[in-house]
Design an enzyme around this catalytic site. Sequence first.
Site, PDB file in Angstrom:
ATOM      1  N   LEU A 198       0.811  -1.214   0.000  1.00  0.00           N
ATOM      2  CA  LEU A 198       0.000   0.000   0.000  1.00  0.00           C
ATOM      3  C   LEU A 198       0.846   1.266   0.000  1.00  0.00           C
ATOM      4  O   LEU A 198       1.680   1.483   0.881  1.00  0.00           O
ATOM      5  CB  LEU A 198      -0.941   0.003   1.207  1.00  0.00           C
ATOM      6  CG  LEU A 198      -1.873   1.225   1.319  1.00  0.00           C
ATOM      7  CD1 LEU A 198      -2.728   1.396   0.070  1.00  0.00           C
ATOM      8  CD2 LEU A 198      -2.768   1.085   2.563  1.00  0.00           C
ATOM      9  N   HIS A 199       0.590   2.124  -1.008  1.00  0.00           N
ATOM     10  CA  HIS A 199       1.319   3.379  -1.130  1.00  0.00           C
ATOM     11  C   HIS A 199       0.535   4.362  -1.979  1.00  0.00           C
ATOM     12  O   HIS A 199      -0.237   3.984  -2.850  1.00  0.00           O
ATOM     13  CB  HIS A 199       2.708   3.162  -1.747  1.00  0.00           C
ATOM     14  CG  HIS A 199       2.669   2.656  -3.162  1.00  0.00           C
ATOM     15  ND1 HIS A 199       2.332   1.354  -3.483  1.00  0.00           N
ATOM     16  CD2 HIS A 199       2.913   3.282  -4.353  1.00  0.00           C
ATOM     17  CE1 HIS A 199       2.384   1.198  -4.795  1.00  0.00           C
ATOM     18  NE2 HIS A 199       2.723   2.353  -5.352  1.00  0.00           N
ATOM     19  N   LEU A 200       0.745   5.641  -1.701  1.00  0.00           N
ATOM     20  CA  LEU A 200       0.247   6.731  -2.528  1.00  0.00           C
ATOM     21  C   LEU A 200       1.452   7.492  -3.071  1.00  0.00           C
ATOM     22  O   LEU A 200       2.542   7.448  -2.489  1.00  0.00           O
ATOM     23  CB  LEU A 200      -0.637   7.688  -1.728  1.00  0.00           C
ATOM     24  CG  LEU A 200      -2.042   7.214  -1.335  1.00  0.00           C
ATOM     25  CD1 LEU A 200      -1.990   6.274  -0.144  1.00  0.00           C
ATOM     26  CD2 LEU A 200      -2.940   8.405  -0.996  1.00  0.00           C
TER      27      LEU A 200
END
Length: 365
Positions: A198-200
């Site tokens: 999970l990453h932005l």
Amino acid sequence: MPLQFAYNHDDFVTDVCRSDGDSPATASPSTKFDTTIQAGWTDRMDKGLFRYHLGDLLTRILPGPRGFVAQLNIQRGLERRKPQEILSVQQEFNAGQFNFNKINPDEILFEMIKDTEGDTVLSDNGQFPQPSRMVVLVNVSPLEFGHCLFVPEPSRCFPQILTEFAIRTGIESVLLSSDPGYRVGFNSLGAFASVNHLHLHGYYLSHELKIESMPVKPLVPEKGFYLMLDFPGGFLFYTESEDVEKVSRAICQVTDFLVGDNIAHNVFLTRGCPPHNRTHSEEGCCSRKGVRIAVWPRMSCFGAKEESAFNVALCELAGHLPFKNKKDYELTTERDVIDIIQKYLLPDDEFHRLEQQLMSHLISL
């Protein structure tokens, strides 16, 4: 121990404007958030931690009403890490593959921690909730100046499925910046996410994008949910600083619905004007006091052949086009861009059916 960046609601900037399309109406001083990211990012670039040196990128605005911002970034196309094989929007985290627990620790800029002093909300077990950690690190294959990754609690190994904490902190990072060119985005699996952890993304693009002021139609306005009326069709949320938690919850209700139906999607966050139809005043369109969050359901790409000019992911759907080669950068027209993007959008009948389903879903919750 990484640098800790503590912030609270009082740090949000609410008076951002645009005047001529490329610059704020008045020169807003950089915030602590902006200077911390930019200084840290420049320091890591100077130390050679990136896969290539990113100088000033060749940039042109494609002729036409869409105002597409084209940039030439050949090295990212050649030198970025090979994307992982993705087979499902719901694919589980795989510790054997590359993930952000395997990076060089020097790539970490800081940890974002929100100061919730005075917040008396208890968790389900009756305890005060522990502050969640958002680790901010440089993207070693940058798209633009300041390109960073926001990774929630890396050691918990979340797959690339948006969470309420992740989107809320992404929105808050936009509110912490006084620069209307600061953007945040998310690619789901099947929508050109290259790492299933999970990453932005966050980065700076000085040019105005049409999505900042695009007209919309209200769908469930009490939850900040709208329909974008111009190409490329998608959904839009809008929030100002006081409604971030409520709107973050609604965004996740939409993206959770999409994940449940295995529908790939891209999300893009930017400063923007309040929701309006086509009769809105020019003065209102200059305001950037709030955050616009675009959500594009789209055709999934599992092992699909990449486009030669550019891939269609979060920034391309928002109108920012990083080209991989000089010929396409110089020759591609607005019509060419529309034709490429159109191939990845849902068919009209499928999109309108989804629109009705999401409206019913949000109203029922």
